[in-house]
Write a protein that holds these residues in place. Sequence first.
Motif, PDB file in Angstrom:
ATOM      1  N   ASN A   1       0.817  -1.197   0.023  1.00 20.65           N
ATOM      2  CA  ASN A   1       0.036  -0.181  -0.078  1.00 20.65           C
ATOM      3  C   ASN A   1       1.155   1.386   0.030  1.00 20.65           C
ATOM      4  OD1 ASN A   1      -2.574   1.427   0.034  1.00 20.65           O
ATOM      5  ND2 ASN A   1      -1.895   2.030   2.228  1.00 20.65           N
ATOM      6  N   LEU A   2       2.003   1.116   0.922  1.00 21.11           N
ATOM      7  CA  LEU A   2       2.758   2.487   0.995  1.00 21.11           C
ATOM      8  C   LEU A   2       3.341   2.813  -0.469  1.00 21.11           C
ATOM      9  CD1 LEU A   2       4.534   1.869   4.413  1.00 21.11           C
ATOM     10  CD2 LEU A   2       2.721   3.493   3.896  1.00 21.11           C
ATOM     11  N   ARG A   3       3.473   1.676  -1.350  1.00 25.61           N
ATOM     12  CA  ARG A   3       4.285   2.089  -2.563  1.00 25.61           C
ATOM     13  C   ARG A   3       3.555   3.183  -3.455  1.00 25.61           C
ATOM     14  NH1 ARG A   3       6.965  -2.942  -2.230  1.00 25.61           N
ATOM     15  NH2 ARG A   3       5.222  -4.076  -2.977  1.00 25.61           N
ATOM     16  N   LYS A   4       2.238   2.956  -3.199  1.00 24.98           N
ATOM     17  CA  LYS A   4       1.259   3.987  -3.917  1.00 24.98           C
ATOM     18  C   LYS A   4       1.556   5.350  -3.501  1.00 24.98           C
ATOM     19  CE  LYS A   4      -2.495   0.846  -3.640  1.00 24.98           C
ATOM     20  NZ  LYS A   4      -3.682   0.709  -2.293  1.00 24.98           N
ATOM     21  N   LEU A   5       2.178   5.494  -2.306  1.00 20.80           N
ATOM     22  CA  LEU A   5       2.458   6.860  -1.846  1.00 20.80           C
ATOM     23  C   LEU A   5       3.953   7.346  -2.098  1.00 20.80           C
ATOM     24  CD1 LEU A   5       0.986   6.822   1.695  1.00 20.80           C
ATOM     25  CD2 LEU A   5       0.063   8.222  -0.149  1.00 20.80           C
ATOM     26  N   GLU A   6       4.884   6.468  -2.417  1.00 17.85           N
ATOM     27  CA  GLU A   6       6.175   6.711  -2.600  1.00 17.85           C
ATOM     28  C   GLU A   6       6.303   8.045  -3.595  1.00 17.85           C
ATOM     29  OE1 GLU A   6       8.141   3.078  -3.989  1.00 17.85           O
ATOM     30  OE2 GLU A   6       9.878   3.802  -3.007  1.00 17.85           O
ATOM     31  N   ALA A   7       5.749   8.124  -4.772  1.00 19.00           N
ATOM     32  CA  ALA A   7       6.147   9.434  -5.598  1.00 19.00           C
ATOM     33  C   ALA A   7       5.624  10.610  -4.843  1.00 19.00           C
ATOM     34  CB  ALA A   7       5.325   9.269  -6.729  1.00 19.00           C
ATOM     35  N   GLU A   8       4.455  10.446  -4.040  1.00 20.57           N
ATOM     36  CA  GLU A   8       4.162  11.796  -3.318  1.00 20.57           C
ATOM     37  C   GLU A   8       4.932  12.128  -2.234  1.00 20.57           C
ATOM     38  OE1 GLU A   8      -0.289  13.082  -1.544  1.00 20.57           O
ATOM     39  OE2 GLU A   8      -0.383  11.217  -2.638  1.00 20.57           O
ATOM     40  N   ILE A   9       5.485  11.274  -1.413  1.00 21.29           N
ATOM     41  CA  ILE A   9       6.261  11.381  -0.494  1.00 21.29           C
ATOM     42  C   ILE A   9       7.770  11.866  -0.828  1.00 21.29           C
ATOM     43  CG2 ILE A   9       7.860  10.332   1.316  1.00 21.29           C
ATOM     44  CD1 ILE A   9       5.350   8.535   1.984  1.00 21.29           C
ATOM     45  N   ALA A  10       8.276  11.496  -2.189  1.00 21.42           N
ATOM     46  CA  ALA A  10       9.396  12.030  -2.907  1.00 21.42           C
ATOM     47  C   ALA A  10       9.076  13.532  -3.293  1.00 21.42           C
ATOM     48  CB  ALA A  10       9.802  11.193  -4.190  1.00 21.42           C
ATOM     49  N   GLU A  11       7.849  13.887  -3.519  1.00 22.41           N
ATOM     50  CA  GLU A  11       7.633  15.178  -3.783  1.00 22.41           C
ATOM     51  C   GLU A  11       7.682  16.147  -2.465  1.00 22.41           C
ATOM     52  OE1 GLU A  11       7.467  16.905  -6.586  1.00 22.41           O
ATOM     53  OE2 GLU A  11       6.313  18.508  -6.035  1.00 22.41           O
ATOM     54  N   ILE A  12       7.045  15.563  -1.489  1.00 24.99           N
ATOM     55  CA  ILE A  12       7.181  16.329  -0.386  1.00 24.99           C
ATOM     56  C   ILE A  12       8.504  16.578   0.184  1.00 24.99           C
ATOM     57  CG2 ILE A  12       6.198  16.350   2.287  1.00 24.99           C
ATOM     58  CD1 ILE A  12       3.653  14.747   1.233  1.00 24.99           C
ATOM     59  N   ALA A  13       9.520  15.555  -0.087  1.00 21.67           N
ATOM     60  CA  ALA A  13      10.808  15.738   0.470  1.00 21.67           C
ATOM     61  C   ALA A  13      11.386  16.665  -0.651  1.00 21.67           C
ATOM     62  CB  ALA A  13      11.535  14.252   0.092  1.00 21.67           C
ATOM     63  N   ARG A  14      11.270  16.750  -1.640  1.00 20.49           N
ATOM     64  CA  ARG A  14      11.532  17.542  -2.628  1.00 20.49           C
ATOM     65  C   ARG A  14      11.147  19.118  -2.138  1.00 20.49           C
ATOM     66  NH1 ARG A  14      10.635  20.420  -6.795  1.00 20.49           N
ATOM     67  NH2 ARG A  14       8.483  19.733  -7.259  1.00 20.49           N
ATOM     68  N   THR A  15       9.912  19.454  -1.933  1.00 22.18           N
ATOM     69  CA  THR A  15       9.507  20.606  -1.436  1.00 22.18           C
ATOM     70  C   THR A  15      10.298  20.949  -0.464  1.00 22.18           C
ATOM     71  OG1 THR A  15       7.515  19.984  -0.370  1.00 22.18           O
ATOM     72  CG2 THR A  15       7.353  20.696  -2.718  1.00 22.18           C
ATOM     73  N   HIS A  16      10.532  20.184   0.773  1.00 23.60           N
ATOM     74  CA  HIS A  16      11.054  20.698   1.834  1.00 23.60           C
ATOM     75  C   HIS A  16      12.608  20.988   1.684  1.00 23.60           C
ATOM     76  CE1 HIS A  16       7.476  19.509   3.576  1.00 23.60           C
ATOM     77  NE2 HIS A  16       7.701  19.988   4.805  1.00 23.60           N
ATOM     78  N   VAL A  17      13.388  20.294   0.510  1.00 21.43           N
ATOM     79  CA  VAL A  17      14.805  20.627   0.139  1.00 21.43           C
ATOM     80  C   VAL A  17      14.755  21.655  -0.294  1.00 21.43           C
ATOM     81  CG1 VAL A  17      16.856  19.577  -0.572  1.00 21.43           C
ATOM     82  CG2 VAL A  17      15.393  18.177   0.542  1.00 21.43           C
ATOM     83  N   ASP A  18      13.859  21.934  -1.285  1.00 22.27           N
ATOM     84  CA  ASP A  18      13.568  23.227  -1.892  1.00 22.27           C
ATOM     85  C   ASP A  18      13.634  24.525  -0.954  1.00 22.27           C
ATOM     86  OD1 ASP A  18      13.723  21.866  -4.530  1.00 22.27           O
ATOM     87  OD2 ASP A  18      11.293  22.503  -4.893  1.00 22.27           O
ATOM     88  N   HIS A  19      12.759  24.314  -0.012  1.00 16.06           N
ATOM     89  CA  HIS A  19      12.460  25.327   0.967  1.00 16.06           C
ATOM     90  C   HIS A  19      13.812  25.671   1.788  1.00 16.06           C
ATOM     91  CE1 HIS A  19      10.677  27.481   4.393  1.00 16.06           C
ATOM     92  NE2 HIS A  19      11.227  26.546   5.259  1.00 16.06           N
ATOM     93  N   MET A  20      14.662  24.409   2.102  1.00 12.64           N
ATOM     94  CA  MET A  20      15.922  24.709   2.946  1.00 12.64           C
ATOM     95  C   MET A  20      16.957  25.543   1.763  1.00 12.64           C
ATOM     96  SD  MET A  20      18.113  21.219   4.166  1.00 12.64           S
ATOM     97  CE  MET A  20      19.690  21.477   4.631  1.00 12.64           C
TER      98      MET A  20
END
Length: 435
Positions: free
Chosen positions: A124-143
Amino acid sequence: MTTPFAGYTRTTLDDRLVNPEAYADESVLTDYATLRAEDPVHWTEPAGFRPFWSITAHADITAISKANQRFTNRQRTYLAPIEAEEWTRGISGDSHLFRTLVDLDDPQHMKLRRLTHSWFLPPNLRKLEAEIAEIARTHVDHMQLLGPDLDFVNEVALWYPLRVIMRILGLPTSDEKTILRMSQEIFGPQDPDVMARSKLLTSETGMAPPGSGNPQVDLFALVQEFFVYFAAVTADRRATPRDDLATIIANGQVDGAPISDLEATSYYAIVATAGHDTTSSTASAGLLQLIRNPPALARLAADPSLLPGAVEEMIRWATPVKHFMRTAAEDAEVGGKTIRAGDSLALFYWSGNRDAAVFDHPDRFIIDRSPNPQTAFGNGVHLCLGLHLARMELRALFAELLPRLKTIELTGEPRNSVANFVSGLKTLPVRVTWA
Ligand code: HEM
């Protein structure tokens, strides 16, 4: 009792095992090492606390965690002063204000855990993988936007797992500060800096400030806030089901009947709290160790295949949950000591993760440590429900961050929170240049 223990008295050692300051300055690691060497199953009588057995060896922690019939959870979940335990008993009739999964024993525990068990598994979590990667990206962008100097804990690590939790529970990002404040206050009431940060969030969210001066009164107010907030979530998801974890919890049934409001709120509360500070502390501790080990940082940045192993080592190193308790259901023998029915035991996971009987050079951070049977997620029927999610989040964050870093250095002293239950870095000031 004053039996000497490596230079200090037994009384002092017992007090230190529960003293939040000993977790902040990490001196408790020395006490754990003493106990593993001299008395790994140690009867502990700290001032102001009900006595308990301190379990510090990896093998004993694992064996007790797996023996869920003989060592149960219901009676005492974590270390609290007698005064706080009595107060809780006065309010709720037992030792818990919530009824979370970790407060329960089977069969009720398993019936409730089953409601979300498969949701937290990799398929089930694999369905969220791309979205979590995107959340990580926005947080590193913010950093990256914050400039060269920033506090990794307060400006990145606290917010990233929180956004993931908000997403999986289906809560609006506009409520992030509210949830952050509530989860921080549950775990951080021993630390004045954490409470000060919480007060700041309070003024930003327009909610009633904590700080009656009485920790129990504040805790009760906090629990009430959880109930008010999540009662509305339950009502909403029962009326209008959606594709989120809150809907699964709100509509959960046990033995053919809907779960109670107390069970539902406790469920959201443990997901929101256990799923947040733990992952956030591990990310910060992991980054700090990479800063302190530049060759490891360079290797990891160059070879992403090392990331899963490195994340496992970050979890071992940080061990953000410092202990959980069990109570003996019957007389038992552990490490040659007789445990009586009704005795409680503290499983000191951080100690287990530094046990030289299991880990070579346990006090070194080794990104490709193998095997790495770290015990930070516990074991047995209460094994962390969110462990796959936590690993996925940590991998996504470092996969995004490391290739972008050119240099990273400390600009001040990292400091840990003053807390003996769930704890970790509360500030990590760094200067970054970007590739
Ligand atoms: C239970 C650690 C992340 C949800 C636990 C336990 C530990 C733990 C030690 C108790 C195990 C036992 O008693 O044997 C950690 C660590 C994490 C982490 C170190 C991150 C590095 C998460 C996340 C979530 C989560 C991300 C959910 C979003 C839970 C729940 C339980 C639990 C619901 C109760 C399970 C039960 O009693 O059946 N965790 N946790 N945790 N954790 Fe985690």
